[in-house]
Design a protein around this motif. Structure first.
Motif, PDB file in Angstrom:
ATOM      1  N   SER A 520      -9.467  -4.560   3.617  1.00 57.15           N
ATOM      2  CA  SER A 520      -9.267  -5.465   2.482  1.00 57.15           C
ATOM      3  C   SER A 520      -9.149  -4.686   1.180  1.00 57.15           C
ATOM      4  O   SER A 520      -8.260  -4.960   0.356  1.00 57.15           O
ATOM      5  CB  SER A 520     -10.434  -6.453   2.396  1.00 57.15           C
ATOM      6  OG  SER A 520     -10.555  -7.198   3.581  1.00 57.15           O
ATOM      7  N   ALA A 521     -10.057  -3.711   0.977  1.00 53.49           N
ATOM      8  CA  ALA A 521      -9.990  -2.920  -0.250  1.00 53.49           C
ATOM      9  C   ALA A 521      -8.689  -2.132  -0.329  1.00 53.49           C
ATOM     10  O   ALA A 521      -8.053  -2.067  -1.398  1.00 53.49           O
ATOM     11  CB  ALA A 521     -11.195  -1.976  -0.313  1.00 53.49           C
ATOM     12  N   THR A 522      -8.279  -1.552   0.782  1.00 50.52           N
ATOM     13  CA  THR A 522      -7.014  -0.801   0.793  1.00 50.52           C
ATOM     14  C   THR A 522      -5.828  -1.714   0.502  1.00 50.52           C
ATOM     15  O   THR A 522      -4.913  -1.348  -0.253  1.00 50.52           O
ATOM     16  CB  THR A 522      -6.832  -0.117   2.152  1.00 50.52           C
ATOM     17  OG1 THR A 522      -7.970   0.689   2.446  1.00 50.52           O
ATOM     18  CG2 THR A 522      -5.592   0.751   2.152  1.00 50.52           C
ATOM     19  N   ALA A 523      -5.835  -2.903   1.095  1.00 49.10           N
ATOM     20  CA  ALA A 523      -4.741  -3.841   0.865  1.00 49.10           C
ATOM     21  C   ALA A 523      -4.694  -4.301  -0.588  1.00 49.10           C
ATOM     22  O   ALA A 523      -3.603  -4.437  -1.174  1.00 49.10           O
ATOM     23  CB  ALA A 523      -4.891  -5.044   1.795  1.00 49.10           C
ATOM     24  N   LEU A 524      -5.850  -4.551  -1.200  1.00 49.43           N
ATOM     25  CA  LEU A 524      -5.877  -4.953  -2.610  1.00 49.43           C
ATOM     26  C   LEU A 524      -5.311  -3.856  -3.507  1.00 49.43           C
ATOM     27  O   LEU A 524      -4.491  -4.128  -4.401  1.00 49.43           O
ATOM     28  CB  LEU A 524      -7.308  -5.288  -3.025  1.00 49.43           C
ATOM     29  CG  LEU A 524      -7.839  -6.660  -2.617  1.00 49.43           C
ATOM     30  CD1 LEU A 524      -9.298  -6.805  -3.012  1.00 49.43           C
ATOM     31  CD2 LEU A 524      -7.010  -7.767  -3.265  1.00 49.43           C
ATOM     32  N   VAL A 525      -5.752  -2.617  -3.267  1.00 50.23           N
ATOM     33  CA  VAL A 525      -5.237  -1.511  -4.080  1.00 50.23           C
ATOM     34  C   VAL A 525      -3.732  -1.381  -3.897  1.00 50.23           C
ATOM     35  O   VAL A 525      -2.972  -1.204  -4.876  1.00 50.23           O
ATOM     36  CB  VAL A 525      -5.957  -0.208  -3.696  1.00 50.23           C
ATOM     37  CG1 VAL A 525      -5.304   0.988  -4.374  1.00 50.23           C
ATOM     38  CG2 VAL A 525      -7.431  -0.282  -4.069  1.00 50.23           C
ATOM     39  N   LEU A 526      -3.268  -1.492  -2.662  1.00 50.69           N
ATOM     40  CA  LEU A 526      -1.837  -1.377  -2.406  1.00 50.69           C
ATOM     41  C   LEU A 526      -1.065  -2.526  -3.049  1.00 50.69           C
ATOM     42  O   LEU A 526       0.038  -2.319  -3.593  1.00 50.69           O
ATOM     43  CB  LEU A 526      -1.599  -1.353  -0.892  1.00 50.69           C
ATOM     44  CG  LEU A 526      -0.176  -1.050  -0.423  1.00 50.69           C
ATOM     45  CD1 LEU A 526       0.267   0.325  -0.896  1.00 50.69           C
ATOM     46  CD2 LEU A 526      -0.095  -1.132   1.094  1.00 50.69           C
ATOM     47  N   ALA A 527      -1.624  -3.724  -3.022  1.00 50.54           N
ATOM     48  CA  ALA A 527      -0.936  -4.886  -3.606  1.00 50.54           C
ATOM     49  C   ALA A 527      -0.773  -4.743  -5.114  1.00 50.54           C
ATOM     50  O   ALA A 527       0.327  -4.947  -5.664  1.00 50.54           O
ATOM     51  CB  ALA A 527      -1.708  -6.155  -3.267  1.00 50.54           C
TER      52      ALA A 527
END
Length: 670
Positions: A520-527
């Motif tokens: 989730s944290a990785t996806a948020l940063v990527l988004a």
């Protein structure tokens, strides 16, 4: 100690089980060797013991089965084959990752690196290590959590003599300190020389369970190893003299100019060679093999002529699998016998006529010397182990003069913490460059796609900022988040560093929660990086008009965040369920292609009721005021779920999570 009771593997179609009713014990303070030819079932026995393979029977480690041990890595250290680490990970990074999984301090990695001699290679990648260094790293992984029991599958395969001696010394040191060591080997001489007890398997069945001394006396044949340029002439003379003296001997012509003489002594062979003026390069008593075995394939090894002279004078000749003679000073098991030394110390040679290496000369110099022509008795061999263990010592094993140092014991262990799987997952994800390269590729593709869409036109600004063309099922950022989520579990099965540790295998729910949180944290940063980079690129290329913030940015941000996190979670759950990174990414792509049309078809049907006013009615039911206008956020979440993509993702995540939990409960019940 280890108690294996009735280990039986499941039958393979119409074939018999690979292991059938194997029971044995491995006591603390002793080295136990599981002996058998390739295909005898040694590895299957270990996998059944460690509950990595389904079958019948049970194994107790100090009175408890493995699934009843709270922290298996602290009780059993396992090395099955090569080190199953990601090839791009560094040596120190791999050990620190395992430290987090085992719940030991990170400094433990540096301690075991110093013990196994890999301090200078701690920053090297795993795929650059040689065979010997890989085995040292494997032993470091085994000793990391300070386990009581060591289980190793053929640990000396492919190692040099010096590396074998070092490894056997480490295992002997662990047993001397009260630990239990169980290893497998296909060499009976190595088992007799390095172990205290030998458990022999043949075609999956137990055929011997003896002390090493009894095993060497009853199942190994002594022989005289001879190397001479006149091997054929000496063989004929030996058989002729034996026939004349009515003695039964067997002369085996090995590859090259080597002979193996069974039923004779060094003195008799040496006197025969001296009387007839035959030059001898090697003459040594040594332990032979376990007798004639299955015929060897010529493509895989040398063949030899067996010529046997019996007391009645009849000749028996056969063509069969050859018994190879080990190098006189560097044995194939890494532990040279005491009385193996060449007849010409100025220029020692191997049986193939090659000079002995420096390691072999050192081994010969370290080996105790015996009188020429007289085999050294078994009870004359030194043994530096305590007297309580000397009774079960092997018959022909020279003791290690100075046992290597082991890592210091872990006196204080940290209490179990929910942050342990989170630390492991963070070190796993940050230890290789796959995630960083994937993120960089997503940003570049998104920026180029946004520029092309703006040039073509007819694309709404919200889709332009996230680089989502109408023709694609998902934007690049969502696909990248799904791929990173799938890799999180895919690496666990592709490089199963935790496969032997039941406490931290991917089925553990704590590890699943850590993976979902990191994904989730990785996806948020990527988004957010994707939107920011796309806006900046559009501003630089086309001006401020295309980079303005939309009026309904709140609901759009919620939709975008939910989409990216949902894709990441779908990748994690699908990869954990189907045990494959490809399957995880396929599940992410299948949501907009397969599930979304189904949801749209259901929602397009006639409806006489709507969910309008849902946040207000919920506030009335809870009888409380939403702080900071919380009903707006709840309404935004409801709108996201009501969208086809949001509803499809919610449905897919719920299905995958239920399937994952079902398989977890099922595996625990088994």
């Amino acid at each position: 100690m280890i108690q294996a009771i009735g280990l039986t593997s499941n039958p393979r179609k119409e074939l018999p089980p690979a292991v059938d009713d194997v029971s044995f014990e491995a006591h603390a303070g002793r080295v136990t060797a599981l002996l058998g030819a390739p295909g005898a079932g040694k590895t299957t026995v270990l996998r059944l013991m460690l509950e990595l393979q389904q079958g019948r029977g049970i194994t107790y480690f100090r009175g408890r089965p493995l699934h009843r041990i709270a922290h298996p890595s602290r009780e059993v250290g396992v090395l099955l084959g090569d080190v199953p680490g990601h090839p791009a990970r560094t040596v120190r990074g791999h050990l620190r990752m395992l430290c987090a999984a085992a719940g030991v301090p990170a400094r433990r990695a540096d301690e075991v690196l110093e013990v196994v001699g890999l301090v200078s290679l701690r920053d090297e990648r795993l795929d650059t290590l040689s065979r010997g260094m890989d085995r040292r790293l494997g032993l470091a992984c085994v000793l990391l959590a300070d386990p009581h029991t060591l289980v190793l599958d053929d640990p000396t395969e492919g190692l040099s003599a010096r590396e074998c001696r070092w490894l056997y010394g480490m295992l002997r040191a662990h047993a001397t300190q009260g630990g239990t060591v169980l290893l497998t080997t296909a060499d009976p001489k190595a088992a007799a020389r390095t172990a205290d007890r030998v458990v022999a398997l043949e075609q999956g069945r137990l055929v011997a369970d003896l002390d090493a001394a009894d095993f060497a006396r009853t199942r190994l044949r002594p022989r005289v190893a001879v190397r001479t340029p006149h091997a054929s002439r000496l063989a004929a003379l030996l058989t002729k003299e034996a026939r004349t003296a009515q003695r039964s001997i067997e002369v085996v012509r090995e590859s090259g100019n080597c002979l193996s003489v069974y039923g004779s002594t060094c003195a008799d062979v040496g006197e025969t060679a001296f009387r007839h003026g035959i030059l001898v390069h090697q003459l040594a008593d040594e332990i032979g093999d376990m007798g004639p075995g299955p015929e060897q394939d010529p493509s895989t090894g040398p063949r030899s002529d067996h010529v046997r002279q019996t007391t009645n004078g009849k000749w028996v000749a056969a063509r069969g699998g050859g018994h190879t003679v080990p190098t006189p000073s560097v044995a194939d098991d890494g532990v040279p016998p005491a009385d193996e030394r060449p007849a010409t110390p100025e220029a020692p040679l191997t049986p193939d006529g090659e000079p002995v290496t420096a390691a072999g000369q050192e081994a010969s110099a370290e080996a105790p010397q015996a009188p020429t022509g007289e085999p050294r008795p078994a009870d004359a061999l030194p043994d530096d182990r305590p007297s309580s263990q000397a009774a079960g010592s092997r018959a022909a094993t020279p003791a290690v003069e100075a046992l290597p140092d082991l890592p210091p014991p872990i006196s204080v262990r940290p209490a179990p913490s929910p942050l342990r799987p989170l630390r492991y997952e963070l070190r796993r994800a940050a230890g290789v460059g796959t995630g960083f390269l994937t993120g960089a590729a997503v940003l570049v593709v998104s920026a180029l796609t946004a520029v092309l869409l703006a040039r073509v036109g007819h694309t709404p600004q919200p889709r332009l900022l996230v680089a989502w063309p109408q023709e694609l099922p998902l934007p690049p950022a969502a696909l990248g988040a799904g791929l990173l989520g799938a890799i999180a579990f895919g690496d666990e099965f592709r490089h199963p560093a935790l496969a032997a540790d039941r406490g931290t295998v991917p089925r553990r729910l704590g590890l699943l929660a850590a993976k979902l949180l990191v994904a989730s944290a990785t996806a948020l940063v990527l988004a957010f990086l994707t939107v920011g980079c796309n806006a900046e690129v559009l501003y630089l290329v086309y001006g401020r008009e295309l980079a303005e913030v939309p009026a309904d940015w709140l609901s759009l941000s919620a939709s975008w965040t939910g989409l990216v996190i949902g894709c990441a979670w779908a990748g994690v759950l699908a990869a954990g369920l189907f045990r494959s990174t490809t399957a995880g990414l396929a599940a992410v792509v299948a949501v907009p292609i397969v599930v979304v049309p189904l949801v749209q078809k259901v929602l397009e049907g006639p409806s006489v009721r709507t969910a309008a006013g849902f946040p207000l009615r919920l506030r009335e039911v809870l009888l409380s005021q939403w702080p900071f206008g919380g009903e707006r956020y709840l309404a935004a979440v409801a709108r996201v779920i009501a969208q086809p993509v949001g509803g499809a993702l919610t449905l897919s995540l719920a299905t995958l999570l239920c399937a994952y939990l079902l398989t977890t409960v099922r595996s625990r019940v088994r």
